[in-house]
Design a protein around this motif. Structure first.
Motif, PDB file in Angstrom:
ATOM      1  N   GLY A 254       0.814  -1.206   0.000  1.00  0.00           N
ATOM      2  CA  GLY A 254       0.000   0.000   0.000  1.00  0.00           C
ATOM      3  C   GLY A 254       0.850   1.259   0.000  1.00  0.00           C
ATOM      4  N   ASN A 255       0.215   2.380  -0.308  1.00  0.00           N
ATOM      5  CA  ASN A 255       0.948   3.653  -0.336  1.00  0.00           C
ATOM      6  C   ASN A 255       1.175   4.154   1.088  1.00  0.00           C
ATOM      7  N   PRO A 256       2.127   5.065   1.275  1.00  0.00           N
ATOM      8  CA  PRO A 256       2.461   5.547   2.632  1.00  0.00           C
ATOM      9  C   PRO A 256       1.284   6.111   3.406  1.00  0.00           C
ATOM     10  N   GLY A 257       0.393   6.820   2.725  1.00  0.00           N
ATOM     11  CA  GLY A 257      -0.752   7.394   3.415  1.00  0.00           C
ATOM     12  C   GLY A 257      -1.667   6.329   3.985  1.00  0.00           C
ATOM     13  N   LYS A 258      -1.996   5.345   3.162  1.00  0.00           N
ATOM     14  CA  LYS A 258      -2.849   4.250   3.631  1.00  0.00           C
ATOM     15  C   LYS A 258      -2.174   3.480   4.752  1.00  0.00           C
ATOM     16  N   ASN A 259      -0.899   3.191   4.571  1.00  0.00           N
ATOM     17  CA  ASN A 259      -0.179   2.410   5.580  1.00  0.00           C
ATOM     18  C   ASN A 259      -0.109   3.142   6.920  1.00  0.00           C
ATOM     19  N   ALA A 260       0.083   4.463   6.885  1.00  0.00           N
ATOM     20  CA  ALA A 260       0.121   5.235   8.125  1.00  0.00           C
ATOM     21  C   ALA A 260      -1.212   5.136   8.868  1.00  0.00           C
ATOM     22  N   GLY A 261      -2.298   5.145   8.100  1.00  0.00           N
ATOM     23  CA  GLY A 261      -3.611   5.018   8.709  1.00  0.00           C
ATOM     24  C   GLY A 261      -3.821   3.656   9.344  1.00  0.00           C
ATOM     25  N   VAL A 262      -3.330   2.596   8.676  1.00  0.00           N
ATOM     26  CA  VAL A 262      -3.448   1.245   9.228  1.00  0.00           C
ATOM     27  C   VAL A 262      -2.643   1.123  10.521  1.00  0.00           C
ATOM     28  N   ILE A 263      -1.462   1.730  10.547  1.00  0.00           N
ATOM     29  CA  ILE A 263      -0.641   1.687  11.756  1.00  0.00           C
ATOM     30  C   ILE A 263      -1.329   2.434  12.902  1.00  0.00           C
ATOM     31  N   ASP A 264      -1.934   3.590  12.595  1.00  0.00           N
ATOM     32  CA  ASP A 264      -2.675   4.327  13.627  1.00  0.00           C
ATOM     33  C   ASP A 264      -3.810   3.472  14.186  1.00  0.00           C
ATOM     34  N   ASP A 265      -4.536   2.798  13.294  1.00  0.00           N
ATOM     35  CA  ASP A 265      -5.634   1.941  13.738  1.00  0.00           C
ATOM     36  C   ASP A 265      -5.109   0.778  14.584  1.00  0.00           C
ATOM     37  N   SER A 266      -3.930   0.266  14.231  1.00  0.00           N
ATOM     38  CA  SER A 266      -3.347  -0.849  14.983  1.00  0.00           C
ATOM     39  C   SER A 266      -2.929  -0.407  16.374  1.00  0.00           C
ATOM     40  N   VAL A 267      -2.398   0.808  16.486  1.00  0.00           N
ATOM     41  CA  VAL A 267      -2.030   1.353  17.794  1.00  0.00           C
ATOM     42  C   VAL A 267      -3.276   1.507  18.665  1.00  0.00           C
ATOM     43  N   ALA A 268      -4.349   1.938  18.048  1.00  0.00           N
ATOM     44  CA  ALA A 268      -5.608   2.096  18.783  1.00  0.00           C
ATOM     45  C   ALA A 268      -6.129   0.746  19.280  1.00  0.00           C
ATOM     46  N   ARG A 269      -5.647  -0.339  18.650  1.00  0.00           N
ATOM     47  CA  ARG A 269      -6.091  -1.681  19.060  1.00  0.00           C
ATOM     48  C   ARG A 269      -5.063  -2.375  19.946  1.00  0.00           C
ATOM     49  N   GLY A 270      -4.146  -1.603  20.508  1.00  0.00           N
ATOM     50  CA  GLY A 270      -3.264  -2.165  21.520  1.00  0.00           C
ATOM     51  C   GLY A 270      -1.821  -2.362  21.138  1.00  0.00           C
ATOM     52  N   CYS A 271      -1.460  -2.113  19.874  1.00  0.00           N
ATOM     53  CA  CYS A 271      -0.064  -2.215  19.472  1.00  0.00           C
ATOM     54  C   CYS A 271       0.681  -0.950  19.893  1.00  0.00           C
ATOM     55  N   SER A 272       2.004  -1.073  20.006  1.00  0.00           N
ATOM     56  CA  SER A 272       2.811   0.104  20.322  1.00  0.00           C
ATOM     57  C   SER A 272       3.502   0.596  19.065  1.00  0.00           C
ATOM     58  N   ARG A 273       3.933   1.845  19.085  1.00  0.00           N
ATOM     59  CA  ARG A 273       4.650   2.397  17.925  1.00  0.00           C
ATOM     60  C   ARG A 273       5.936   1.603  17.657  1.00  0.00           C
ATOM     61  N   GLU A 274       6.562   1.104  18.724  1.00  0.00           N
ATOM     62  CA  GLU A 274       7.801   0.354  18.567  1.00  0.00           C
ATOM     63  C   GLU A 274       7.577  -0.954  17.794  1.00  0.00           C
TER      64      GLU A 274
END
Length: 327
Positions: free
Chosen positions: A254-274
């Motif tokens: 996916g493109n960087p914009g989409k991927n950044a959004g997926v990572i944000d959603d993953s953090v909201a579901r309990g993942c850490s930025r690390e």
């Protein structure tokens, strides 16, 4: 992959002064399936090799067991002489490499570090073929008359886990098999996840909302995870599952914009930025890809590169351990 028990049984027989008896199916390169398309090798060639072994071959077999335990990138190789006279005949057609040094069928050990352990003598020509059949690409195993070569790996096969059964995954599963990976494909739609589309892959169905992903797929340190869900609808579900595991590699298409959004959603579901520092996103090497096949090529190229670097690192660590007298 050959087992330690099979190798140890050969060692035990040799120490007892007996000819080892091994089922060809226990040595993958001599299995019926492996020999279907072989124009030269037959299962009886294994029996000939075993008859030629002596206690002098035990060091090669013991080195193989050490590599097997350490998951070193190493192989047991087999020299199969089909015509002793032709094998020893001078050759002036293949880079002036001359005849083979020896006309006896045998086995040997070789690894990524180009170490060779063998009881029979070998020369420059034999060494070329020993390393070719183990380290790949195995293009010259039948280059000379009267002899051929095969090998079995002493390391685990990595699995490519494909989240999504779309068009990119169809090609990626095919290329993964060609490049020595196994594959598992995950999806919720039976119309996409079919045997016809993925004949070489393990197929796992999940619920429509992918909520049971943790229950049906377990990942380990040999897994290479590729988040390529259809329409990116379940990228977050897949990414959370992958980054919380011990998987060796995680990549997301996916493109960087989409991927950044997926990572944000993953953090909201309990993942850490690390958790996302090891993510390859966008997945694949940088090429001007357009089609599903081209995208799949860019992805498999990255997987091969990551795997190759990891194997070289392991080979170096094993060499240090062996030099220090450890196993």
């Amino acid at each position: 992959m050959i087992t330690e028990a099979t190798i140890q049984s050969i060692i035990d027989s040799l120490r007892a002064g007996k000819t080892p008896q091994v089922d060809p199916e226990d040595i993958p390169c001599f299995s019926a399936e492996a020999l279907v398309n072989s124009p030269v090798i037959r299962q009886e060639h294994l029996a000939q090799i075993l008859e030629n072994l002596t206690e002098d071959d035990i060091p090669a077999l013991e080195r193989a067991i050490t590599s097997l335990r350490l998951n070193d990138q190493a192989w047991i190789g087999f020299k199969i002489v089909t015509d002793p006279e032709a094998c020893m005949r001078p050759d002036d057609q293949s880079f002036d490499m001359g005849p083979s040094e020896d006309d006896v069928s045998t086995l040997f050990f070789a690894n990524e570090g180009k170490d060779i352990v063998a009881s029979r003598p070998w020369n420059k020509r034999d060494r070329k073929q020993m390393l070719d059949v183990t380290r790949g690409p195995s293009m010259h195993v039948d280059q000379f008359e009267g002899v051929t070569w095969c090998s079995v790996p002493l390391f685990t096969t990595q699995r490519v886990v494909l989240y999504g059964a779309g068009e990119v995954s169809v090609f990626l599963a095919r290329y993964a098999d060609d490049c020595g990976f196994t594959s598992l494909v995950i999806d919720d739609d039976e119309a996409f996840l079919t045997e016809e589309r993925f004949p070489l892959s393990e197929r796992v169905f999940v619920d429509a909302d992918w909520s049971n992903l943790d229950d049906v797929v377990t990942l380990d340190e040999d897994d290479y995870c590729c988040v390529v869900t259809r329409g990116h609808v379940h990228d977050t579900d897949a990414l959370v599952h992958a980054v919380k595991s011990d998987a060796f590699y995680v990549g997301m298409m996916g493109n960087p914009g989409k991927n950044a959004g997926v990572i944000d959603d993953s953090v909201a579901r309990g993942c850490s930025r690390e958790d996302f520092e090891r993510i390859h996103a966008p997945i694949g090497v940088a090429i001007a890809d357009k089609t599903p096949a081209e995208i799949a090529i860019s992805i498999i190229a990255e997987l091969i590169d990551v795997r190759g670097k990891a194997r070289k690192e392991t080979a170096a660590q094993v060499a240090e351990m062996i030099a220090a007298g450890k196993d």
